[in-house]
Design a protein around this motif. Structure first.
Motif, mmCIF file in Angstrom:
data_model
loop_
_atom_site.group_PDB
_atom_site.id
_atom_site.type_symbol
_atom_site.label_atom_id
_atom_site.label_comp_id
_atom_site.label_asym_id
_atom_site.label_seq_id
_atom_site.Cartn_x
_atom_site.Cartn_y
_atom_site.Cartn_z
ATOM 1 N N TYR A 281 0.804 -1.219 0.000
ATOM 2 C CA TYR A 281 0.000 0.000 0.000
ATOM 3 C C TYR A 281 0.839 1.272 0.000
ATOM 4 O O TYR A 281 0.292 2.360 -0.139
ATOM 5 C CB TYR A 281 -0.914 0.035 1.232
ATOM 6 C CG TYR A 281 -2.003 -0.999 1.184
ATOM 7 C CD1 TYR A 281 -3.159 -0.777 0.435
ATOM 8 C CD2 TYR A 281 -1.893 -2.191 1.874
ATOM 9 C CE1 TYR A 281 -4.169 -1.725 0.390
ATOM 10 C CE2 TYR A 281 -2.896 -3.146 1.835
ATOM 11 C CZ TYR A 281 -4.019 -2.906 1.095
ATOM 12 O OH TYR A 281 -5.022 -3.841 1.043
ATOM 13 N N ALA A 282 2.134 1.160 0.191
ATOM 14 C CA ALA A 282 2.974 2.345 0.316
ATOM 15 C C ALA A 282 3.887 2.487 -0.896
ATOM 16 O O ALA A 282 4.287 1.507 -1.508
ATOM 17 C CB ALA A 282 3.816 2.250 1.584
ATOM 18 N N ARG A 283 4.192 3.734 -1.219
ATOM 19 C CA ARG A 283 5.083 4.028 -2.337
ATOM 20 C C ARG A 283 6.409 4.513 -1.765
ATOM 21 O O ARG A 283 6.442 5.431 -0.940
ATOM 22 C CB ARG A 283 4.429 5.101 -3.206
ATOM 23 C CG ARG A 283 5.122 5.364 -4.508
ATOM 24 C CD ARG A 283 4.271 6.255 -5.411
ATOM 25 N NE ARG A 283 3.556 7.327 -4.729
ATOM 26 C CZ ARG A 283 4.011 8.576 -4.643
ATOM 27 N NH1 ARG A 283 5.142 8.919 -5.197
ATOM 28 N NH2 ARG A 283 3.302 9.490 -4.004
ATOM 29 N N ASN B 75 14.219 7.759 1.053
ATOM 30 C CA ASN B 75 14.216 6.951 2.279
ATOM 31 C C ASN B 75 12.916 7.127 3.066
ATOM 32 O O ASN B 75 12.885 7.010 4.282
ATOM 33 C CB ASN B 75 15.419 7.290 3.156
ATOM 34 C CG ASN B 75 15.337 8.686 3.739
ATOM 35 O OD1 ASN B 75 14.696 9.559 3.171
ATOM 36 N ND2 ASN B 75 15.984 8.885 4.860
ATOM 37 N N THR B 76 11.822 7.366 2.339
ATOM 38 C CA THR B 76 10.508 7.498 2.968
ATOM 39 C C THR B 76 9.479 6.676 2.209
ATOM 40 O O THR B 76 9.650 6.358 1.035
ATOM 41 C CB THR B 76 10.027 8.968 2.988
ATOM 42 O OG1 THR B 76 9.911 9.429 1.653
ATOM 43 C CG2 THR B 76 10.981 9.857 3.750
ATOM 44 N N PHE B 77 8.414 6.342 2.908
ATOM 45 C CA PHE B 77 7.263 5.710 2.279
ATOM 46 C C PHE B 77 6.110 6.704 2.314
ATOM 47 O O PHE B 77 5.922 7.413 3.302
ATOM 48 C CB PHE B 77 6.838 4.440 3.026
ATOM 49 C CG PHE B 77 7.566 3.209 2.585
ATOM 50 C CD1 PHE B 77 7.284 2.614 1.366
ATOM 51 C CD2 PHE B 77 8.526 2.627 3.393
ATOM 52 C CE1 PHE B 77 7.939 1.462 0.960
ATOM 53 C CE2 PHE B 77 9.190 1.472 2.998
ATOM 54 C CZ PHE B 77 8.896 0.889 1.780
ATOM 55 N N ILE B 78 5.339 6.746 1.242
ATOM 56 C CA ILE B 78 4.156 7.589 1.183
ATOM 57 C C ILE B 78 2.944 6.656 1.209
ATOM 58 O O ILE B 78 2.806 5.781 0.351
ATOM 59 C CB ILE B 78 4.155 8.473 -0.075
ATOM 60 C CG1 ILE B 78 5.417 9.345 -0.080
ATOM 61 C CG2 ILE B 78 2.887 9.311 -0.135
ATOM 62 C CD1 ILE B 78 5.672 10.087 -1.360
ATOM 63 N N LEU B 79 2.102 6.840 2.209
ATOM 64 C CA LEU B 79 0.930 5.993 2.400
ATOM 65 C C LEU B 79 -0.236 6.501 1.569
ATOM 66 O O LEU B 79 -0.224 7.643 1.097
ATOM 67 C CB LEU B 79 0.565 5.955 3.883
ATOM 68 C CG LEU B 79 1.645 5.354 4.792
ATOM 69 C CD1 LEU B 79 1.233 5.486 6.251
ATOM 70 C CD2 LEU B 79 1.901 3.911 4.450
ATOM 71 N N ASP C 58 -3.031 7.672 2.357
ATOM 72 C CA ASP C 58 -3.635 8.903 2.884
ATOM 73 C C ASP C 58 -2.680 10.093 2.793
ATOM 74 O O ASP C 58 -2.894 11.116 3.425
ATOM 75 C CB ASP C 58 -4.106 8.700 4.320
ATOM 76 C CG ASP C 58 -2.973 8.362 5.283
ATOM 77 O OD1 ASP C 58 -1.799 8.276 4.844
ATOM 78 O OD2 ASP C 58 -3.254 8.194 6.484
ATOM 79 N N LYS C 59 -1.625 9.938 1.998
ATOM 80 C CA LYS C 59 -0.605 10.969 1.736
ATOM 81 C C LYS C 59 0.331 11.219 2.915
ATOM 82 O O LYS C 59 1.127 12.132 2.896
ATOM 83 C CB LYS C 59 -1.239 12.307 1.307
ATOM 84 C CG LYS C 59 -2.185 12.212 0.149
ATOM 85 C CD LYS C 59 -1.501 11.772 -1.112
ATOM 86 C CE LYS C 59 -2.500 11.782 -2.271
ATOM 87 N NZ LYS C 59 -2.413 10.633 -3.099
#
Length: 108
Positions: free
Chosen positions: A77-79, A83-87, A89-90
């Protein structure tokens, strides 16, 4: 358990009498001795189980990653962006330095 288990019809025991389908979990956030589980329906479930205990139950699932001391997320579900993931719900969830290095070693 066998590594890299498919998420299809698997339930994970998250505390009390609750078992949730792993494929429907977006992320899990620590809140002291509780864990807030966000489902793909938008529902948030609070369980009286620590994130560490739940992490031990989902380690066999390749899609679940502990990104920092307070968050486990389902990479389906995450992009990933640097070095971060975007869920969905932004919300942006950053890796801790050590977890990022471990993630890079295991996935690249």
């Amino acid at each position: 358990m066998e590594a890299n288990i498919k998420l299809e019809n698997t339930l994970v025991h998250v505390g009390g009498r609750k078992k949730l389908p792993t494929r429907n979990i977006i992320n899990m956030d620590a809140d002291e001795n509780y864990t807030i589980i966000t489902m793909n329906t938008g529902q948030k479930i609070i369980v009286a189980t620590t994130l560490k205990k739940i992490e031990a139950k989902v380690t066999d699932f390749k899609n679940f990653v502990r990104v920092n001391k307070s968050t486990i997320l389902n990479t389906d579900y995450a992009r990933l962006h640097e070095n971060t993931f975007i869920l969905p719900d932004k919300r942006v969830v950053e890796f801790s330095r050590r977890k990022w290095k471990k993630f890079q070693i295991e996935n690249y």
